[in-house]
Design a protein around this motif. Structure first.
Motif, short mmCIF file in Angstrom:
data_model
loop_
_atom_site.label_atom_id
_atom_site.label_comp_id
_atom_site.label_asym_id
_atom_site.label_seq_id
_atom_site.Cartn_x
_atom_site.Cartn_y
_atom_site.Cartn_z
N GLN A 13 81.19 52.69 9.22
CA GLN A 13 80.25 52.20 10.00
C GLN A 13 79.26 50.62 10.31
N PHE A 14 79.10 50.62 8.80
CA PHE A 14 77.95 49.26 8.49
C PHE A 14 79.49 48.12 7.59
N MET A 15 80.27 48.51 7.93
CA MET A 15 81.85 47.55 7.58
C MET A 15 81.37 46.70 9.35
N ALA A 16 81.83 48.09 10.32
CA ALA A 16 82.43 47.38 11.63
C ALA A 16 81.01 47.10 12.57
N GLU A 17 79.56 47.35 12.32
CA GLU A 17 78.60 46.80 12.46
C GLU A 17 79.12 44.97 12.35
N THR A 18 78.98 44.85 10.89
CA THR A 18 78.49 43.91 10.49
C THR A 18 79.85 42.62 10.97
N LEU A 19 81.33 43.64 10.93
CA LEU A 19 82.45 41.74 11.90
C LEU A 19 82.14 42.91 13.09
N GLN A 20 81.09 43.18 13.90
CA GLN A 20 81.53 43.07 15.44
C GLN A 20 80.25 42.04 15.29
N ALA A 21 78.92 41.69 14.73
CA ALA A 21 78.07 40.76 14.87
C ALA A 21 78.79 38.99 14.41
N TYR A 22 79.88 39.55 13.62
CA TYR A 22 80.84 38.37 13.42
C TYR A 22 81.05 37.57 14.34
N SER A 23 82.20 38.98 14.69
CA SER A 23 83.43 37.71 15.75
C SER A 23 82.46 38.06 17.22
N ARG A 24 81.44 37.92 17.04
CA ARG A 24 80.60 37.69 18.16
C ARG A 24 80.20 36.67 17.94
N MET A 25 79.60 36.18 16.85
CA MET A 25 78.89 34.66 16.80
C MET A 25 80.43 33.54 16.59
N PHE A 26 81.21 33.62 16.55
CA PHE A 26 82.62 32.95 15.90
C PHE A 26 83.87 33.40 16.57
N GLU A 27 85.23 32.21 16.04
CA GLU A 27 86.26 32.79 16.49
C GLU A 27 87.18 32.96 15.28
N VAL A 28 87.12 34.44 15.62
CA VAL A 28 87.61 34.68 13.67
C VAL A 28 88.82 34.86 13.75
N THR A 29 89.85 33.78 12.79
CA THR A 29 90.68 34.24 11.96
C THR A 29 91.14 34.30 10.66
N PRO A 30 92.29 34.54 10.44
CA PRO A 30 92.96 34.93 8.91
C PRO A 30 92.90 33.39 8.63
N ILE A 31 92.75 33.13 7.47
CA ILE A 31 92.87 32.11 6.74
C ILE A 31 94.46 30.54 7.35
N GLY A 32 95.70 31.27 7.16
CA GLY A 32 96.36 30.26 7.08
C GLY A 32 96.34 29.59 9.13
N THR A 33 95.37 30.56 9.89
CA THR A 33 95.80 30.03 11.17
C THR A 33 94.44 28.81 11.27
N PHE A 34 93.37 29.19 10.67
CA PHE A 34 92.47 28.05 10.68
C PHE A 34 93.57 26.44 9.80
N ALA A 35 93.93 26.85 8.57
CA ALA A 35 94.24 25.63 7.96
C ALA A 35 95.57 25.00 8.61
N ASP A 36 95.85 25.58 9.64
CA ASP A 36 96.85 24.73 10.42
C ASP A 36 96.29 24.36 11.49
N GLU A 37 94.92 25.10 12.48
CA GLU A 37 94.20 24.12 13.05
C GLU A 37 93.82 22.54 12.62
N LEU A 38 93.13 23.08 11.49
CA LEU A 38 92.13 21.95 10.55
C LEU A 38 93.65 20.92 10.05
N LYS A 39 95.13 20.96 9.92
CA LYS A 39 95.68 19.90 9.53
C LYS A 39 96.50 19.22 10.94
#
Ligand SMILES: [Zn+2]
Length: 330
Positions: free
Chosen positions: A290-316
């Motif tokens: 429950q604690f992790m769910a609240e934590t990660l919901q807050a995270y994805s409200r503030m940011f567009e959350v992706t795996p690292i590989g997807t983000f690395a592709d965008e940066l490249k």
């Protein structure tokens, strides 16, 4: 500044990854001889985490250990990670905490064997690496670049590394181990000043992207899942407040957070897994989830959350990153 982060038309980016450290990894790092039979909690943790991530509609990078991937008992569990749309990364073959201190040949063998085992089980060749316990060396970076890895995610510029090592040592002695704590475990003081934003390591034969595990901007205090669970043992409200402060600071400083989870963050004291020496293991699995769910919901409200590989592709694709010569602490 990074275009992927600064573009006002896009939500700010963030990444989410989970190190699949198994029961035997903890036993090994705390010097318990029982690790040698490779006890596992993956059959409890992996289905639970995959269902949890589906409910939150999140895709993440799972850093998988080669030893577990090579165990036929884990075939169905680990292949499901890719079936559900997540990325698999390489977390070494044997989760040897001193990997970064080994010879170049040993490091290459460890990384190749892990990648082979992970690809055999999941059908996906890892293109990202995270070292056990945030260890890094020039040889390790050059091996990764030589093997064609797209990114490393092993740094964690953490000002509490020394305190974390002392905590680890005191826990180990309480559970009856005299295991030496590896230098650099949980990060070295020298690494504290490294960038929190992605950058390139400038190497002899090219460059390798680094996506650091984020610590609190300026103070460099940790805020990964296990540390939040440590704070939540005192007060879940305190842990949540600390996390939100960390995220706001990341936003203010244009740092795209890379939030790190461990499988043990989803296990509780009622799971009959002998991990009582870890933070959060006195609370129930339901409470922690429950604690992790609240934590990660807050995270994805503030940011567009992706795996690292997807983000690395965008940066490249989007821009040139700053580059640094490796000057790594031990
Ligand atoms: Zn690990």
């Amino acid at each position: 500044m990074n275009a992927a982060i600064a573009n006002p038309l896009q939500r700010p980016r963030a990444t989410l990854s989970l190190d699949l450290d198994n029961l035997w990894c903890y036993q090994r790092s705390f010097g318990l001889e029982t690790w040698r039979s490779y006890p596992s909690f993956l059959e409890i943790a992996v289905p639970r985490i995959l269902d949890f991530l589906d409910r939150l509609n999140l895709k993440v990078t799972f850093f998988v250990i080669g030893r577990d991937a090579s165990d036929p008992a884990n075939l169905g569990l680990l292949s499901e990670i890719v079936v559900r749309g997540h990325e698999v990364g390489n977390h070494s073959f044997d989760h040897e905490l001193a990997l970064h201190l080994q010879s170049r040949e040993e490091i290459e063998d460890e990384i190749r064997r892990a990648a082979d085992a992970i690809e055999t089980v999941t059908g996906q060749r890892p293109r990202g690496f995270r070292g056990p316990a945030f260890g890094l060396s020039q040889d390790l970076l050059e091996v990764l670049a030589g093997l064609g890895y797209d990114y490393d995610a092993s740094t964690c510029p953490n000002s509490l590394g020394l305190l974390a090592r002392l905590w680890h040592r005191s826990k180990a002695s309480k559970i009856g181990s005299d295991e030496k704590v590896v230098g650099g475990l949980y990060g070295s003081l020298k690494d504290t000043g490294q960038s929190l934003r992605p950058y390139l390591w400038s190497l002899k034969d090219g460059a390798l992207m680094e996506v650091p595990v984020t610590t609190l901007p300026i103070l460099r205090l940790p805020f990964h899942g296990t540390y939040l669970n440590y704070l939540a043992d005192f007060s879940p409200a305190l842990a949540r407040g600390y996390f939100m402060t960390a995220l706001r600071l990341c936003k203010l400083r244009a740092v795209p957070p890379s939030f790190l989870l461990h499988a043990s963050d989803f296990l509780g004291g009622d799971d009959s897994v002998p991990l009582t020496y870890l933070p959060g293991m006195k609370r129930s699995a339901e409470e922690k989830n429950q604690f992790m769910a609240e934590t990660l919901q807050a995270y994805s409200r503030m940011f567009e959350v992706t795996p690292i590989g997807t983000f690395a592709d965008e940066l490249k694709q989007q821009q040139a990153l700053p580059s640094f010569l490796p000057a790594l602490g031990a």
